[in-house]
Design a protein around this motif. Structure first.
Motif, PDB file in Angstrom:
ATOM      1  N   GLU A 127       4.831 -16.708  -8.442  1.00  8.18           N
ATOM      2  CA  GLU A 127       4.053 -17.751  -9.095  1.00  8.18           C
ATOM      3  C   GLU A 127       2.692 -17.933  -8.427  1.00  8.18           C
ATOM      4  N   GLN A 128       2.681 -17.717  -7.108  1.00  7.99           N
ATOM      5  CA  GLN A 128       1.442 -17.935  -6.365  1.00  7.99           C
ATOM      6  C   GLN A 128       0.595 -16.677  -6.224  1.00  7.99           C
ATOM      7  N   SER A 129       1.070 -15.552  -6.776  1.00  4.16           N
ATOM      8  CA  SER A 129       0.313 -14.298  -6.644  1.00  4.16           C
ATOM      9  C   SER A 129      -0.824 -14.296  -7.649  1.00  4.16           C
ATOM     10  N   ASP A 130      -2.035 -14.213  -7.142  1.00  2.44           N
ATOM     11  CA  ASP A 130      -3.152 -14.225  -8.075  1.00  2.44           C
ATOM     12  C   ASP A 130      -3.803 -12.841  -8.196  1.00  2.44           C
ATOM     13  N   ARG A 131      -3.156 -11.837  -7.627  1.00  3.25           N
ATOM     14  CA  ARG A 131      -3.686 -10.483  -7.821  1.00  3.25           C
ATOM     15  C   ARG A 131      -2.508  -9.540  -8.083  1.00  3.25           C
ATOM     16  N   PRO A 132      -2.745  -8.402  -8.792  1.00  2.69           N
ATOM     17  CA  PRO A 132      -1.642  -7.517  -9.182  1.00  2.69           C
ATOM     18  C   PRO A 132      -0.830  -7.026  -7.988  1.00  2.69           C
ATOM     19  N   GLY A 133      -1.491  -6.719  -6.857  1.00  2.00           N
ATOM     20  CA  GLY A 133      -0.782  -6.230  -5.671  1.00  2.00           C
ATOM     21  C   GLY A 133       0.201  -7.257  -5.147  1.00  2.00           C
ATOM     22  N   GLY A 134      -0.166  -8.540  -5.268  1.00  2.00           N
ATOM     23  CA  GLY A 134       0.699  -9.619  -4.801  1.00  2.00           C
ATOM     24  C   GLY A 134       1.973  -9.692  -5.618  1.00  2.00           C
ATOM     25  N   VAL A 135       1.851  -9.530  -6.928  1.00  2.00           N
ATOM     26  CA  VAL A 135       3.018  -9.527  -7.819  1.00  2.00           C
ATOM     27  C   VAL A 135       3.932  -8.362  -7.458  1.00  2.00           C
ATOM     28  N   VAL A 218       0.250   2.801  -3.460  1.00  2.00           N
ATOM     29  CA  VAL A 218       1.518   2.954  -2.724  1.00  2.00           C
ATOM     30  C   VAL A 218       2.550   1.938  -3.225  1.00  2.00           C
ATOM     31  N   LEU A 219       2.072   0.722  -3.521  1.00  2.00           N
ATOM     32  CA  LEU A 219       2.974  -0.305  -4.063  1.00  2.00           C
ATOM     33  C   LEU A 219       3.569   0.162  -5.395  1.00  2.00           C
ATOM     34  N   LEU A 220       2.723   0.729  -6.236  1.00  4.05           N
ATOM     35  CA  LEU A 220       3.208   1.201  -7.542  1.00  4.05           C
ATOM     36  C   LEU A 220       4.182   2.363  -7.370  1.00  4.05           C
ATOM     37  N   GLU A 221       3.888   3.231  -6.409  1.00  4.12           N
ATOM     38  CA  GLU A 221       4.801   4.352  -6.157  1.00  4.12           C
ATOM     39  C   GLU A 221       6.166   3.821  -5.672  1.00  4.12           C
ATOM     40  N   ALA A 222       6.120   2.842  -4.766  1.00  3.75           N
ATOM     41  CA  ALA A 222       7.367   2.265  -4.235  1.00  3.75           C
ATOM     42  C   ALA A 222       8.164   1.594  -5.354  1.00  3.75           C
ATOM     43  N   GLU A 223       7.461   0.879  -6.232  1.00  7.59           N
ATOM     44  CA  GLU A 223       8.150   0.241  -7.353  1.00  7.59           C
ATOM     45  C   GLU A 223       8.751   1.311  -8.269  1.00  7.59           C
TER      46      GLU A 223
END
Ligand SMILES: [Zn+2]
Length: 249
Positions: A127-135, A218-223
């Motif tokens: 809810e508090q993530s204001d950028r895509p990386g945070g989500v 890297v986040l997208l790869e991990a997901e």
């Protein structure tokens, strides 16, 4: 029949009749359960209006005698939480993904208070993530916690097959769902079911690097690896996975 009080979060809601709903709840002390909320769709009921996913608060219910039968929800006093999840699209998709996986991997009446707390904390972070990386990092963190809490945490710090330490820097390595972890170059060839991943991605999934500092790629790869893993575990892709797949370059 005894009424039981607990704290709960609504994972899934299905309209049952003109006036009622069947709700899948995760309760803190009693685990996951299906419950009927009679009259919850009436404007005036014990439920303060229809129940939606992410609804969270104090519940009162009468447990069913058999765990595969519905409990009866008699009260749901909702706290004003997670309202922002309905207004930010990616955070909402990630939140629904989190609810879907929680429902899929928790057993009925098998309490996991630590997972319940992690779920609320994870949704708050989304809810508090204001950028895509945070989500994305909040989603990955919760997914790893879920696997840990239900007792199937993947082995990410050594080869799951032979136990050999994975020596960095390897350019790439492999992850196998059946083996439930990383495979070293010596073992990798004996496994048909596997997915390649970068060393940076493996380090992220092993919590060896801070999630918040990780590059988006890297986040997208991990997901992507986690979606691959959940798909193998469930025998089908999770419904919400489509919003978080890596874009093919
Ligand atoms: Zn090995």
């Amino acid at each position: 029949m005894k009424k039981i009080k607990d704290t709960a979060l609504a994972l899934r809601v299905v309209n049952y009749s003109e006036t009622s709903q069947v709700v899948t709840l995760l309760t803190r002390e009693h685990g996951k359960m299906g419950a009927i909320a009679k009259g919850s769709r009436r404007p005036k009921s014990a439920f303060e209006g229809a129940i939606e996913p992410f609804a969270c608060g104090q519940v009162m219910f009468i447990a069913s005698e058999a765990s595969d039968k519905l409990a009866t929800l008699t009260e749901f006093v909702r706290a004003p939480r997670f309202r922002l999840l309905h207004t930010q699209l990616m955070a909402m998709y990630a939140g629904l993904f989190v609810l879907e996986l929680t429902e899929a991997f928790c057993r009925e009446y098998d309490p996991h208070p630590a997972l319940f707390d992690a779920l609320l904390a994870g949704l708050e972070r989304l809810e508090q993530s204001d950028r895509p990386g945070g989500v994305c990092s909040a989603l990955i963190d919760y997914q790893l916690t879920l696997l840990l809490e239900v007792g199937i945490a993947p082995v990410m710090d050594a080869c799951v097959n032979c136990g050999a330490a994975i020596k960095m820097p390897l350019k790439e390595m492999y992850f196998s769902s059946i083996a439930n972890g990383l495979l070293c170059p010596g073992c990798e060839q004996s496994f048909a079911e596997k997915r390649r991943l970068s060393a940076a991605c493996a380090a992220l999934l092993n919590h060896s690097v801070a999630m918040d500092d990780a590059p988006q790629q890297v986040l997208l790869e991990a997901e992507g690896v986690l979606i691959y893993h959940f798909t193998e575990l469930l025998g089908r892709p999770p419904k919400m996975a489509k919003y978080f797949r890596e874009q093919k370059r």
